[in-house]
Design an enzyme around this catalytic site. Sequence first.
Site, PDB file in Angstrom:
ATOM      1  N   HIS A   1      -2.992   7.069   4.194  1.00 40.46           N
ATOM      2  CA  HIS A   1      -3.467   5.873   3.493  1.00 40.46           C
ATOM      3  C   HIS A   1      -4.872   5.542   4.000  1.00 40.46           C
ATOM      4  CE1 HIS A   1      -3.833   2.005   1.810  1.00 40.46           C
ATOM      5  NE2 HIS A   1      -3.523   1.323   2.905  1.00 40.46           N
TER       6      HIS A   1
ATOM      7  N   CYS B   1       0.819  -1.220   0.000  1.00 34.14           N
ATOM      8  CA  CYS B   1       0.000   0.000   0.000  1.00 34.14           C
ATOM      9  C   CYS B   1       0.850   1.267   0.000  1.00 34.14           C
ATOM     10  CB  CYS B   1      -0.934   0.017   1.204  1.00 34.14           C
ATOM     11  SG  CYS B   1      -2.051  -1.379   1.264  1.00 34.14           S
TER      12      CYS B   1
ATOM     13  N   ASN C   1     -10.091   0.165   1.076  1.00 32.58           N
ATOM     14  CA  ASN C   1      -8.633   0.258   0.974  1.00 32.58           C
ATOM     15  C   ASN C   1      -8.233  -0.147  -0.449  1.00 32.58           C
ATOM     16  OD1 ASN C   1      -5.873  -0.141   1.076  1.00 32.58           O
ATOM     17  ND2 ASN C   1      -5.887  -1.242   3.027  1.00 32.58           N
TER      18      ASN C   1
HETATM   19  N1  COA Z   1     -17.929  -9.254   9.988  1.00 33.91           N
HETATM   20  C1  COA Z   1     -18.266  -9.665  11.215  1.00 33.91           C
HETATM   21  N2  COA Z   1     -17.376 -10.144  12.092  1.00 33.91           N
HETATM   22  C2  COA Z   1     -16.099 -10.199  11.710  1.00 33.91           C
HETATM   23  C3  COA Z   1     -15.673  -9.795  10.445  1.00 33.91           C
HETATM   24  C4  COA Z   1     -16.650  -9.310   9.564  1.00 33.91           C
HETATM   25  N3  COA Z   1     -16.353  -8.890   8.326  1.00 33.91           N
HETATM   26  N4  COA Z   1     -14.342  -9.955  10.356  1.00 33.91           N
HETATM   27  C5  COA Z   1     -13.925 -10.448  11.526  1.00 33.91           C
HETATM   28  N5  COA Z   1     -14.994 -10.607  12.361  1.00 33.91           N
HETATM   29  C6  COA Z   1     -15.014 -11.128  13.716  1.00 33.91           C
HETATM   30  C7  COA Z   1     -13.800 -11.943  14.054  1.00 33.91           C
HETATM   31  O1  COA Z   1     -13.986 -13.274  13.603  1.00 33.91           O
HETATM   32  C8  COA Z   1     -13.758 -11.846  15.553  1.00 33.91           C
HETATM   33  O2  COA Z   1     -14.689 -12.746  16.062  1.00 33.91           O
HETATM   34  P1  COA Z   1     -14.366 -13.603  17.392  1.00 33.91           P
HETATM   35  O3  COA Z   1     -14.140 -12.588  18.464  1.00 33.91           O
HETATM   36  O4  COA Z   1     -15.580 -14.431  17.555  1.00 33.91           O
HETATM   37  O5  COA Z   1     -13.129 -14.373  17.062  1.00 33.91           O
HETATM   38  C9  COA Z   1     -14.277 -10.438  15.838  1.00 33.91           C
HETATM   39  O6  COA Z   1     -14.958 -10.019  14.635  1.00 33.91           O
HETATM   40  C10 COA Z   1     -13.201  -9.448  16.186  1.00 33.91           C
HETATM   41  O7  COA Z   1     -12.158  -9.607  15.244  1.00 33.91           O
HETATM   42  P2  COA Z   1     -10.892  -8.682  15.276  1.00 33.91           P
HETATM   43  O8  COA Z   1      -9.981  -9.100  14.166  1.00 33.91           O
HETATM   44  O9  COA Z   1     -10.325  -8.620  16.649  1.00 33.91           O
HETATM   45  O10 COA Z   1     -11.571  -7.253  14.940  1.00 33.91           O
HETATM   46  P3  COA Z   1     -10.899  -5.868  14.878  1.00 33.91           P
HETATM   47  O11 COA Z   1     -11.569  -4.931  15.778  1.00 33.91           O
HETATM   48  O12 COA Z   1      -9.404  -5.957  14.957  1.00 33.91           O
HETATM   49  O13 COA Z   1     -11.261  -5.414  13.395  1.00 33.91           O
HETATM   50  C11 COA Z   1     -10.188  -5.288  11.257  1.00 33.91           C
HETATM   51  C12 COA Z   1     -10.838  -6.194  12.311  1.00 33.91           C
HETATM   52  C13 COA Z   1      -9.673  -6.193  10.159  1.00 33.91           C
HETATM   53  C14 COA Z   1     -11.245  -4.327  10.728  1.00 33.91           C
HETATM   54  C15 COA Z   1      -9.036  -4.481  11.922  1.00 33.91           C
HETATM   55  O14 COA Z   1      -8.198  -5.348  12.650  1.00 33.91           O
HETATM   56  C16 COA Z   1      -8.193  -3.756  10.906  1.00 33.91           C
HETATM   57  O15 COA Z   1      -8.672  -2.907  10.191  1.00 33.91           O
HETATM   58  N6  COA Z   1      -6.890  -4.053  10.871  1.00 33.91           N
HETATM   59  C17 COA Z   1      -5.987  -3.415   9.935  1.00 33.91           C
HETATM   60  C18 COA Z   1      -6.188  -4.022   8.579  1.00 33.91           C
HETATM   61  C19 COA Z   1      -5.567  -3.190   7.515  1.00 33.91           C
HETATM   62  O16 COA Z   1      -5.728  -2.000   7.499  1.00 33.91           O
HETATM   63  N7  COA Z   1      -4.901  -3.861   6.580  1.00 33.91           N
HETATM   64  C20 COA Z   1      -4.283  -3.215   5.482  1.00 33.91           C
HETATM   65  C21 COA Z   1      -3.072  -2.483   5.920  1.00 33.91           C
HETATM   66  S1  COA Z   1      -2.405  -1.601   4.586  1.00 33.91           S
END
Ligand code: COA
Length: 331
Positions: A258, A116, A288
């Site tokens: 970003h 990215c 993204n």
């Molecule tokens: N819909 C519903 N539930 C979802 C889900 C979705 N699309 N994706 C994940 N979950 C669930 C998970 O399975 C987890 O369930 P559990 O507690 O039963 O295991 C729960 O939601 C929490 O997951 P978690 O990964 O801890 O959530 P989070 O608050 O960290 O949010 C992201 C997840 C991916 C949105 C967040 O971590 C994020 O944005 N990270 C950075 C990613 C990024 O920017 N990547 C590119 C970088 S350039």
Amino acid sequence: MDIPLQAVIRGTGAYVPARVLTNHDLERLVDTSDEWILARSGIRERRLAADDEQTSDLACRAARRALEMAELKPADIDLVIVGTATPDMPFPSTACLLLDKLGHAGAAAFDLAAGCSGFLYGLGAATDMIRAGSARTALVVGAEILSRIIDWQDRGTCVLFGDGAGAVVLQGERNNTGRGILSNHLHGDGGFGSLLALRGGGSRYPASHATVDRRLHYVAMQGNELFKVAVRCLTETAREAMSHNNITADDIDLFIPHQANMRIIRAVAGRCGIPMERVFTNLEHYGNTSAASIPIALDEALRGDRIRSGDLILLDAFGAGLTWGSSLIRW
Ligand code: COA
């Protein structure tokens, strides 16, 4: 006294495909909800490329718009850099394919793999080549069709990404007005590489039935860990750009980070002391778009009159690699 040679952005352009995929559409694909996606990421919808569109097609449309704003022709370009994680194919490079689609030959052209952060890395490389005199007019593009490498069965990733392209035309200009790219700060750390990776199809796991069965040709991400590192790295390099140029957050007219996640953006802006009124976001509509996110946002900000002549613009990127970096621009 010699007037310094600056790299100046002459034009910007962006293109996003027509097809919109909303959070409600995703509810029918995986176990998720509009509320969850919006609350965790700030994204409402994203664009998807048509089946017959390739990354170089998106890049070409964005590049033509940037050239039009710059009032330049493809033949004026002597350097093309395409930041992308989703090239049309491993080779020839998307930059060469783009050059051909623009109807031009002979310019230096290469792809840049920095996830990215690809656009910002490209901006850094082009700035230095212009200042060194090895390029005069550079086209720097961030272009992605991430929908082709997303696992549409993985709700942890498929809700976050979208397709699009953004471009800038940079030119060398001797001025002592302070206008141009003031500094670029680029970083990488392979130690965290496994947090965001596409492992199949390279020399480690060449494409085979087994790699397809193991879904290695899709993005694999540890979102939670990545979130924390992203906030730290984006904050550090934004501060780095400010201290390098002896300015404070009060001097920044527009912060363009970003567009990965609204919570990351709010956390970084807060830690840097930049109020949200001076932060540009559009991830609500595009998700993204990886290397395309910053140039699309820059183009929208400029065309939407959020940037005026003389403004100080801070760009801030983070991505797979891991890579991160910032650029400070006097418009
Ligand atoms: N819909 C519903 N539930 C979802 C889900 C979705 N699309 N994706 C994940 N979950 C669930 C998970 O399975 C987890 O369930 P559990 O507690 O039963 O295991 C729960 O939601 C929490 O997951 P978690 O990964 O801890 O959530 P989070 O608050 O960290 O949010 C992201 C997840 C991916 C949105 C967040 O971590 C994020 O944005 N990270 C950075 C990613 C990024 O920017 N990547 C590119 C970088 S350039």
